[in-house]
Scaffold this active site. Structure first.
Site, PDB file in Angstrom:
ATOM      1  CG  HIS A 280      -2.134   0.839   1.109  1.00  0.00           C
ATOM      2  ND1 HIS A 280      -2.095   2.127   0.642  1.00  0.00           N
ATOM      3  CD2 HIS A 280      -3.435   0.569   1.365  1.00  0.00           C
ATOM      4  CE1 HIS A 280      -3.328   2.623   0.625  1.00  0.00           C
ATOM      5  NE2 HIS A 280      -4.161   1.696   1.050  1.00  0.00           N
ATOM      6  CG  HIS A 368      -5.700  -5.595 -13.153  1.00  0.00           C
ATOM      7  ND1 HIS A 368      -7.018  -5.976 -13.351  1.00  0.00           N
ATOM      8  CD2 HIS A 368      -5.691  -4.236 -13.214  1.00  0.00           C
ATOM      9  CE1 HIS A 368      -7.765  -4.900 -13.514  1.00  0.00           C
ATOM     10  NE2 HIS A 368      -6.987  -3.836 -13.437  1.00  0.00           N
ATOM     11  CG  HIS A 397      -9.312  -9.528 -28.108  1.00  0.00           C
ATOM     12  ND1 HIS A 397     -10.248 -10.466 -28.536  1.00  0.00           N
ATOM     13  CD2 HIS A 397      -9.073  -8.725 -29.186  1.00  0.00           C
ATOM     14  CE1 HIS A 397     -10.546 -10.238 -29.795  1.00  0.00           C
ATOM     15  NE2 HIS A 397      -9.850  -9.199 -30.222  1.00  0.00           N
TER      16      HIS A 397
END
Length: 473
Positions: A280, A368, A397
């Site tokens: 983070h 991702h 895609h």
């Protein structure tokens, strides 16, 4: 480093014991035992100590968490949006903003998306109607479809679920989405439910980490994690370019995952969770603001993507793999990295840093599918081959950026291609607002047969496809 100390101590202690046994004959061990004079009370206390120590060890050791199976939302053909349809829609919605329409066309041409991605009905309307009722309808369609499929694949009943975790970043109604699921399937009143919002595209792995922590505390339990993003209330209607970008990339999607710490689920489980590493960077102001929900000058709400996004994502990835590397890399790669670091610190800071070869640690990569630029950057940074990022590119895609659920479409792609074998290691990497970079490492528990149904079933034989740098519209 602190977490590795107990392992080092255990290794040294075991080495000493083994060395003693090897160097001592059975007669010497028996003679040593006979020379010791123990009373009955001492023997009883010693036996109690051994039993107590073993009990504490068995209770404190980490419980193995298995991924039994997962299910994906299969987008209906009626909601598909072609390039031509998207651009015609943009022209009708923004008739006085030709520059904004042209910008969206340029983004779509270079996006890496195909012609079969889907948007919810509310965004197909002219003009779009992002109201609460239609947002709930989209949530019910996606989430209930995933849950129904998961129940069918695993045979689990709704009342058997112990823990329920749902993440949806931008749609957080009252009652919560987890309450909606509990109500729909009439789940138990003592179910432990959690609803995570505002945590971006990496929230799926945050939910996974939460589920892992809970399963460590509750023996003989299971958990269902649902990851999705509801698009209906988040269609941007203004002209700010940085806020139009998500309109071009984000599409419908969702996943439901069944986790368990029960030994009885070991034989049928697909994967075993090895590590979850979370990074983070929110303490840094630029990282905190690089992805944010804002209003433009005309009061239109949308997601603002900062120009520094890719740089910040790269820094977050470096921090994440610095923690992950010692857990997964072979000793040879760790040694090369340390030598490179010492050379840069002591001799020449301009020496190019050594990037560990993560291909030696993992067999499959699920990056991702946030966009073509994200996949390109990680492929370059990690020195991955085209085949190793194939699952991410083909998911982008076929389905577009489905936010936190994209990792599961990628994992399903690998399974549908028949590439997942027993013992294979999988690395899932996700990025999200805040700014966060999260990783999950899985080990395949059994060779996965090619599924006969699911989100990829009707198109897997067409993939991989060639994706040009620019699709002229």
């Amino acid at each position: 480093m602190a977490s590795q100390i107990p392992h080092i101590v255990a290794f040294l202690f075991t080495t000493i014991i083994i060395s003693f046994i090897i160097q001592t004959s059975p007669e010497q061990i028996l003679q040593l035992w006979n020379s010791m004079q123990f009373t009955s009370l001492q023997i009883l206390c010693f036996s109690f100590f051994i039993v107590y120590t073993l009990t504490v060890f068995l209770m404190k050791r980490p419980r193995t968490v298995y991924l039994v199976d997962f299910a994906l939302f299969k987008t209906p053909q009626s909601m598909r949006v072609s390039f031509a349809g998207f651009m015609e829609h943009a022209r009708l919605v923004l008739p006085t903003q030709p520059k904004s329409v042209h910008f969206q066309m340029r983004i779509l041409e270079r996006s890496g998306l195909g012609e079969t991605t889907c948007l919810p009905p509310a965004i197909h309307y002219i003009p779009p109607t992002p109201n609460m009722a239609l947002a709930r309808e989209e949530a019910e369609l996606v989430i209930f479809s995933c849950m129904d499929s998961l129940f069918q694949k695993t045979g689990i009943q709704p009342k058997d679920i112990d823990i329920l975790i749902l993440n949806c970043s931008l749609f957080s109604p009252t009652p919560s989405l987890t309450a909606m699921v509990v109500n729909k399937y009439k789940m138990r009143s003592n179910i432990k439910s959690f609803n995570l919002s505002g945590m971006g595209c990496s929230a799926g792995l945050i939910s996974l980490d939460l589920a892992n922590d809970l399963l460590q505390q509750h023996s003989s339990s299971n958990a269902v994690v649902i990851s999705t993003e509801i698009l209906t209330p988040n269609c941007y209607m203004g002209k700010e370019r940085a806020m139009l970008l998500p309109n071009c990339l984000f599409r419908m999607g969702g996943a439901a995952i069944l986790l368990s710490n029960r030994s009885s689920d070991r034989s049928r489980a697909k994967y075993r969770l090895s590590h979850v590493v979370r990074t983070h960077k929110g303490a840094d102001d630029k990282s905190y603001r690089c992805v944010s929900q804002e209003e433009d000058s005309e009061g239109n709400v949308g997601i603002m993507l900062n120009i520094d996004l890719m740089r910040i994502a790269g820094e977050s990835l470096k921090s994440n793999i610095t923690t992950l590397g010692p857990l997964v890399l072979p000793a040879s790669e760790q040694l090369r990295f340390v030598i490179s670091l010492i050379r840069r610190k002591l001799f020449n800071p301009k020496i190019k840093p050594y990037i560990p070869d993560f291909k030696q640690a993992f067999d499959h990569f699920c990056i991702h599918a946030g966009g073509r630029a994200v996949i390109d950057e990680l492929q370059k940074s990690l020195n991955l081959t085209a085949e190793q990022v194939e699952a991410s590119r083909m998911t982008l895609h076929r389905f577009g950026n489905t936010s936190s659920s994209s990792l599961w479409y990628e994992l399903s792609y690998i399974e549908n291609k028949g590439r997942m074998k027993k013992g294979d290691r999988v690395w899932q990497i996700a990025f999200g607002s805040g700014f966060k970079c999260n990783s999950a490492v899985w080990k395949c528990n059994r060779t996965i047969k090619k599924p006969s149904d699911g989100a990829w079933a009707d198109c897997i034989d067409k993939y991989p496809v060639y994706i040009p740098e620019i699709v002229k519209l």
